[in-house]
Structures are given as structure tokens and as C-alpha cells.
Scaffold this active site. Sequence first.
Site, PDB file in Angstrom:
ATOM      1  N   HIS A  72       0.996  -1.165   0.007  1.00 24.06           N
ATOM      2  CA  HIS A  72       0.112   0.092   0.118  1.00 24.06           C
ATOM      3  C   HIS A  72       0.818   1.215  -0.086  1.00 24.06           C
ATOM      4  O   HIS A  72       1.675   1.543   1.022  1.00 24.06           O
ATOM      5  CB  HIS A  72      -0.857  -0.056   1.297  1.00 24.06           C
ATOM      6  N   TYR A 200      -9.623   5.675   6.860  1.00 20.19           N
ATOM      7  CA  TYR A 200      -9.894   6.025   8.054  1.00 20.19           C
ATOM      8  C   TYR A 200     -10.773   7.220   8.041  1.00 20.19           C
ATOM      9  O   TYR A 200     -10.579   8.094   7.469  1.00 20.19           O
ATOM     10  CB  TYR A 200      -8.489   6.488   8.734  1.00 20.19           C
ATOM     11  N   PRO A 292      -5.289   1.298  18.617  1.00 19.46           N
ATOM     12  CA  PRO A 292      -5.113   0.617  17.435  1.00 19.46           C
ATOM     13  C   PRO A 292      -5.253   1.891  16.083  1.00 19.46           C
ATOM     14  O   PRO A 292      -4.552   1.610  15.226  1.00 19.46           O
ATOM     15  CB  PRO A 292      -6.500  -0.312  17.012  1.00 19.46           C
ATOM     16  N   LYS A 296      -0.078   0.533  15.069  1.00 19.15           N
ATOM     17  CA  LYS A 296       1.500   0.607  15.467  1.00 19.15           C
ATOM     18  C   LYS A 296       1.732  -0.663  16.507  1.00 19.15           C
ATOM     19  O   LYS A 296       2.929  -0.726  17.079  1.00 19.15           O
ATOM     20  CB  LYS A 296       1.514   1.886  16.259  1.00 19.15           C
ATOM     21  N   TYR A 384       3.500   7.034   9.808  1.00 25.03           N
ATOM     22  CA  TYR A 384       2.613   5.648   9.538  1.00 25.03           C
ATOM     23  C   TYR A 384       3.435   4.723   8.856  1.00 25.03           C
ATOM     24  O   TYR A 384       3.334   3.509   9.252  1.00 25.03           O
ATOM     25  CB  TYR A 384       1.480   6.160   8.504  1.00 25.03           C
TER      26      TYR A 384
HETATM   27  P1  FAD Z   1       0.441 -10.984  22.037  1.00 23.03           P
HETATM   28  O1  FAD Z   1       0.169 -10.985  20.690  1.00 23.03           O
HETATM   29  O2  FAD Z   1      -0.787 -10.640  23.071  1.00 23.03           O
HETATM   30  O3  FAD Z   1       1.007 -12.312  22.436  1.00 23.03           O
HETATM   31  C1  FAD Z   1       1.492 -12.719  23.693  1.00 23.03           C
HETATM   32  C2  FAD Z   1       1.595 -14.361  24.040  1.00 23.03           C
HETATM   33  O4  FAD Z   1       1.797 -14.558  25.129  1.00 23.03           O
HETATM   34  C3  FAD Z   1       0.023 -14.823  23.702  1.00 23.03           C
HETATM   35  O5  FAD Z   1       0.135 -15.847  22.723  1.00 23.03           O
HETATM   36  C4  FAD Z   1      -0.486 -15.360  24.999  1.00 23.03           C
HETATM   37  O6  FAD Z   1      -1.277 -16.413  24.856  1.00 23.03           O
HETATM   38  C5  FAD Z   1       0.786 -15.589  25.676  1.00 23.03           C
HETATM   39  N1  FAD Z   1       0.696 -15.449  27.148  1.00 23.03           N
HETATM   40  C6  FAD Z   1       0.080 -14.509  27.999  1.00 23.03           C
HETATM   41  N2  FAD Z   1       0.330 -14.850  29.302  1.00 23.03           N
HETATM   42  C7  FAD Z   1       1.298 -15.914  29.319  1.00 23.03           C
HETATM   43  C8  FAD Z   1       1.935 -16.483  30.281  1.00 23.03           C
HETATM   44  N3  FAD Z   1       1.556 -16.346  31.370  1.00 23.03           N
HETATM   45  N4  FAD Z   1       2.625 -17.600  30.107  1.00 23.03           N
HETATM   46  C9  FAD Z   1       2.900 -18.049  28.677  1.00 23.03           C
HETATM   47  N5  FAD Z   1       2.323 -17.432  27.724  1.00 23.03           N
HETATM   48  C10 FAD Z   1       1.456 -16.410  27.893  1.00 23.03           C
HETATM   49  N6  FAD Z   1      -0.957  -3.681  15.676  1.00 23.03           N
HETATM   50  C11 FAD Z   1      -0.483  -3.256  14.431  1.00 23.03           C
HETATM   51  O7  FAD Z   1       0.874  -3.182  14.486  1.00 23.03           O
HETATM   52  N7  FAD Z   1      -1.245  -3.035  13.602  1.00 23.03           N
HETATM   53  C12 FAD Z   1      -2.569  -3.274  13.418  1.00 23.03           C
HETATM   54  O8  FAD Z   1      -3.334  -3.297  12.342  1.00 23.03           O
HETATM   55  C13 FAD Z   1      -3.285  -3.715  14.753  1.00 23.03           C
HETATM   56  N8  FAD Z   1      -4.628  -3.929  14.743  1.00 23.03           N
HETATM   57  C14 FAD Z   1      -5.032  -4.544  15.723  1.00 23.03           C
HETATM   58  C15 FAD Z   1      -6.334  -4.835  15.958  1.00 23.03           C
HETATM   59  C16 FAD Z   1      -6.938  -5.393  17.133  1.00 23.03           C
HETATM   60  C17 FAD Z   1      -8.266  -5.638  16.932  1.00 23.03           C
HETATM   61  C18 FAD Z   1      -6.039  -5.683  18.276  1.00 23.03           C
HETATM   62  C19 FAD Z   1      -6.760  -6.265  19.464  1.00 23.03           C
HETATM   63  C20 FAD Z   1      -4.837  -5.319  18.011  1.00 23.03           C
HETATM   64  C21 FAD Z   1      -4.164  -4.720  17.060  1.00 23.03           C
HETATM   65  N9  FAD Z   1      -2.701  -4.579  16.849  1.00 23.03           N
HETATM   66  C22 FAD Z   1      -2.392  -4.012  15.668  1.00 23.03           C
HETATM   67  C23 FAD Z   1      -1.792  -4.647  18.048  1.00 23.03           C
HETATM   68  C24 FAD Z   1      -1.207  -6.156  17.954  1.00 23.03           C
HETATM   69  O9  FAD Z   1      -2.301  -7.152  17.781  1.00 23.03           O
HETATM   70  C25 FAD Z   1      -0.613  -6.322  19.129  1.00 23.03           C
HETATM   71  O10 FAD Z   1       0.523  -5.314  19.267  1.00 23.03           O
HETATM   72  C26 FAD Z   1       0.602  -7.700  19.089  1.00 23.03           C
HETATM   73  O11 FAD Z   1      -0.254  -8.761  18.987  1.00 23.03           O
HETATM   74  C27 FAD Z   1       1.573  -7.592  20.185  1.00 23.03           C
HETATM   75  O12 FAD Z   1       2.314  -8.853  20.006  1.00 23.03           O
HETATM   76  P2  FAD Z   1       2.959  -9.506  21.303  1.00 23.03           P
HETATM   77  O13 FAD Z   1       3.563 -10.710  20.817  1.00 23.03           O
HETATM   78  O14 FAD Z   1       3.759  -8.651  21.859  1.00 23.03           O
HETATM   79  O15 FAD Z   1       1.878  -9.849  22.352  1.00 23.03           O
HETATM   80  C1  DHB Z   2      -6.091  -2.665  10.995  1.00 23.49           C
HETATM   81  C2  DHB Z   2      -6.010  -2.242  12.220  1.00 23.49           C
HETATM   82  C3  DHB Z   2      -5.782  -1.085  12.646  1.00 23.49           C
HETATM   83  O1  DHB Z   2      -5.806  -0.598  13.654  1.00 23.49           O
HETATM   84  C4  DHB Z   2      -5.315  -0.105  11.718  1.00 23.49           C
HETATM   85  O2  DHB Z   2      -4.876   1.016  11.822  1.00 23.49           O
HETATM   86  C5  DHB Z   2      -5.423  -0.442  10.305  1.00 23.49           C
HETATM   87  C6  DHB Z   2      -5.848  -1.719  10.028  1.00 23.49           C
HETATM   88  C7  DHB Z   2      -6.510  -4.005  10.457  1.00 23.49           C
HETATM   89  O3  DHB Z   2      -6.780  -4.864  11.241  1.00 23.49           O
HETATM   90  O4  DHB Z   2      -6.524  -4.281   9.401  1.00 23.49           O
END
Ligand code: FAD
Ligand code: DHB
Length: 389
Positions: A72, A200, A292, A296, A384
Site C-alpha cells: 500500500h 480512516y 489501534p 502501531k 505511519y
Molecule cells: P501478544 O500477541 O499478546 O502475544 C502474547 C502471547 O503470550 C500470547 O500468545 C499469549 O497467549 C501468551 N501468554 C500470555 N500470558 C502468558 C503466560 N503467563 N505464560 C505463557 N504465555 C502467555 N498492531 C499493529 O501493528 N497493526 C494493526 O493493524 C493492529 N491492529 C489490531 C487490531 C486489534 C483488534 C487488536 C486487538 C490489536 C491490534 N494491533 C495492531 C496490536 C497487535 O495485535 C499487538 O500489538 C501484538 O499482538 C503484540 O504482540 P505480542 O507478541 O507482544 O503480544
Molecule cells: C487494521 C487495524 C488497525 O488498527 C489499523 O490502523 C489498520 C488496519 C486491520 O486490522 O486491518
Amino acid sequence: MRTQVAIIGGGPSGLLLGQLLHRRGIDAVVLERKTRDYVLGRVRAGVLEAGLVGLMEEAGVADRLHREGYVHDGTQIACAGEMFHIDFRALTGKPVIVYGQTEVTRDLYDAREAVDARTEFEVDHVAIHDADTERPHVTYDQHGATHRLDCDFVAGCDGFHGISRQTIPLGIRREYEKTSPFGWLGILSRTPPVYDELIYANSDRGFALCSMRNENLSRYYVQCALSDHPEDWTDTAFWQELKRRIPPEAAARLVTGPSIEKSIAPLRSFVSEPMRWGRLFLCGDAAHIVPPTGAKGLNTAASDVHYLHRGLTQFYEDGDPEGIDRYSERALLRVWKAERFSWWFSSLMHRYPDQSPFDLKMQQADIAFLRDNAAQQQAFAENYVGLPY
Ligand code: FAD
Ligand code: DHB
């Protein structure tokens, strides 16, 4: 059992760190509370910065991303029924890639399996011991037995609800938080995306976002009340609301269909400092959450992984602790910039319960300034596509 780095959490942070360390010959064990299928069933992020793509390349897991991801070059911002374009490529020379977090995670799990790297699923009661000494260890239960894992370092990659952050004593930890009085209701549907870029949308009914995963899989969000439950929203109600919040020409083209996933996410800004305590390092959502808007979260997790794997590699290869000693400082500098951008972009796009007529005028002026001012567009685009590591 013994390993060099015990990684708590098999989400994108833990898996990416594990794979990068593996490529440098550093042994790591990943401990994940859930099953692999459960982790892969969570629909989350969709937009990857070039920095994360670079890390996936370095980890040797970017082939499918390059084949199937969508490049994109810009995004659309909509307000009061009108839309304008911000051209990332022209402003920064960089695009973003649309490729689901689910796919990133799947590619990383497949790569771990291919090299027989150890991942323990369904672990319970994970506890980190002696993190402030040179001989930390981790204990956990799995299928009725208790295990002990000795290690040199612990990487706390266990997300916002994990135990790693809680291991840092309260007297040392400082937490900063701001929550929003609304959430995002998101749906996934097997329908073609409404537009070839993300939209957006700021509307007087609240925020909406049109995103996608591929040519026949769309992801849409609408701002909703925190008290709402996904089951309160029928598909018909969702599509109706989305159409009312996006510009008429987009609403007219929107293809609707049954949702295959529906969930509500809260909006929260959160940072826990420091990101290191002794031999424990926090990475990703374990240390910080962004609202979100601006995509980021996953990308900021990736920048932590960048600093941490560089630090650990420097330690193991050169015996130099400089990278791990400065990990928290370096990671937090970039984290706070991502927090600022996500907070600002959220405040620009949402309806707030206590917004006065003056506040609304400020919001409209801010959006008009972004539409009309090249310097503001430049700043938006640089944030971005991702600030440099
Ligand atoms: P997590 O993905 O939370 O992974 C942590 C892992 O640890 C999990 O698998 C969990 O099961 C495990 N865990 C937890 N506790 C324990 C424990 N005690 N012992 C062992 N394992 C454990 N970010 C973007 O950059 N772009 C986007 O477009 C975007 N959109 C999003 C949309 C939604 C709806 C949501 C909810 C989030 C979005 N995010 C986005 C954020 C992104 O998903 C998170 O920042 C990302 O998942 C972080 O990764 P992580 O591995 O740090 O944590
Ligand atoms: C998506 C989520 C976001 O928070 C965003 O800023 C852009 C895209 C997504 O889930 O596709």
C-alpha cells in the site's frame, strides 16, 4: 532443562525474537499458555511497517509475505463525507504491507517447527525466578507436571495480561495509562474490500475503518460503546452503521456479507518503564499498548525485538553488554513516539462523549490542516510507515 534465552509468550514478539536468535546460533525455548491453533485464531493487526518486513527477511520467513502481502503506497482519510489521500511512497519513499498478524504468526511457527526449535504449548503457572541475578530460571506446569528451565536471560513477550511485567517489583516499575471511553467493533467478512487503500473515517456518528486482508477478505471497524457486546450487533446493524460513517461513494460500492469473526477491542495507551529488570527484558504488548488507530501495536513490538535481539547477539558474539544495558532506553524512546502518534491520530478521528463544540472545531481544523499542509502530511507519512529503528 537449560537454554540461553527463555521466551515467555508465543505471540509475534516471542516468535520473531526466537527466530532471529536461532539464525545467530543462540538457543531459545518459547513457553506459550495457549495452543498453536488458539494463537492463530486471534484476528488482530493487518498493517506491517518496512522495519517489521525487514526483520521477517532477516529471520528468513518473508517469502510468503512478499508473495501474498499487499503493498500500500498510501491511505485515505475521510471526514464529513469527503476523502483525501496521503501518499506514503511520494513522501517517504516507503510503502506499508497489508498482511495479517495471523499469517506472520503462522509463518514464524512453521519456521520454528522446520528447525525443531522448542516451543512448549499449554503451559500454566509460569513464574520467573532470580531475574535480578546472573542465574535466572523459569518454572511452569504442563499436563500435570512441574518443570524448571534454567537460562541466561528471560524475554517477557507474554502480552498485556502476562506475568512478566508483574515480576518487576512495584517499587521499580512505573506505569502510564490512558483509556478511551469507547471501543472498536471489528468484523471480518469474505467480501472484496471496498477500496484499494485503507479508509480512516471521522464522522459525526463516530470513527470507522475500512481495511482488508486480501482481495476477498475484508476487515472493517466501527467505534462502539465499551458496554456493547459483539452479539448485540447483528451483521445487518454493523453494515448499516459502517455505511453511514464512510463517504457516500464508498458506501455505494460496499459489498456486504456474513461476518466470519466479530469482536470488540478496547482503546488503551499504556507504557510500563523500565523495560528491563536485571536479566528480564519486556518486549511488545507486555510493556506497552497503543490504541489501534494507525496500526502501531505489532510494529512497535517488532522494534523492541529489533533492539533486544541486537543486544543479545552483541552479548553472545562479542561479550559486549552495551546493547542489553541500553535496551530499555532505546526501546522506550521509539515506544513513546509510537504512543504519541497513535494517541494523536485517535484523538483526531473519534467522537468523545464530552466533546464540546469547540473541541469538534479543533478536530475539524486539525484534519483540514493535514489535508492541506505538506509538512503535516510528511510527518503523518513518516510516522505511519514507521520511524527508523
Ligand atoms: P501478544 O500477541 O499478546 O502475544 C502474547 C502471547 O503470550 C500470547 O500468545 C499469549 O497467549 C501468551 N501468554 C500470555 N500470558 C502468558 C503466560 N503467563 N505464560 C505463557 N504465555 C502467555 N498492531 C499493529 O501493528 N497493526 C494493526 O493493524 C493492529 N491492529 C489490531 C487490531 C486489534 C483488534 C487488536 C486487538 C490489536 C491490534 N494491533 C495492531 C496490536 C497487535 O495485535 C499487538 O500489538 C501484538 O499482538 C503484540 O504482540 P505480542 O507478541 O507482544 O503480544
Ligand atoms: C487494521 C487495524 C488497525 O488498527 C489499523 O490502523 C489498520 C488496519 C486491520 O486490522 O486491518
